[in-house]
Design a protein around this motif. Sequence first.
Motif: not given
Length: 102
Positions: A67-88
Motif C-alpha cells: 500500500a502507498t501511504v501519504n505521510f507528506g510524501v508517498p511511502i510504499t509499505v506492506n499491508l501487514d505493518t499498517l493499522r486502520l484508524v478511520n475507514a473512508y
Amino acid sequence: MAKGSINIGDEVAIMATVRRRVTADRVSVSIPSYGFPHSIIDRTSKVQKGQPIELIGSVTHVDGDLATVNFGVPITVNLDTLRLVNAYKPPTRKTPLVDKPT
C-alpha cells in the motif's frame, strides 16, 4: 491485517522507530518494510533514540500486499505493518443532482 480491510482513502497508522534527531525540529525514523530512512517534522516532543512513534496518513494506492501511504510524501509499505484508524466514507448529498420535474 487482512488484505481486503484497507482501501484507498482510508486513514492508517504505522509504528516507526526514532533513529536520531537531525535538527531541532526534525527526527529521522525507521519505518518497517520501507527500507529507507525517513525524516519527519517533530517540534513539540522530545523523543529519544529507539522510541516508537506513530505516523498517521491516508492510503493513496493498494497493489496486492503493498500500500502507498501519504505521510507528506508517498511511502510504499506492506499491508501487514499498517493499522486502520478511520475507514473512508464517501460524502453524501443532501439534494439530488437533477432538478425535480415540474
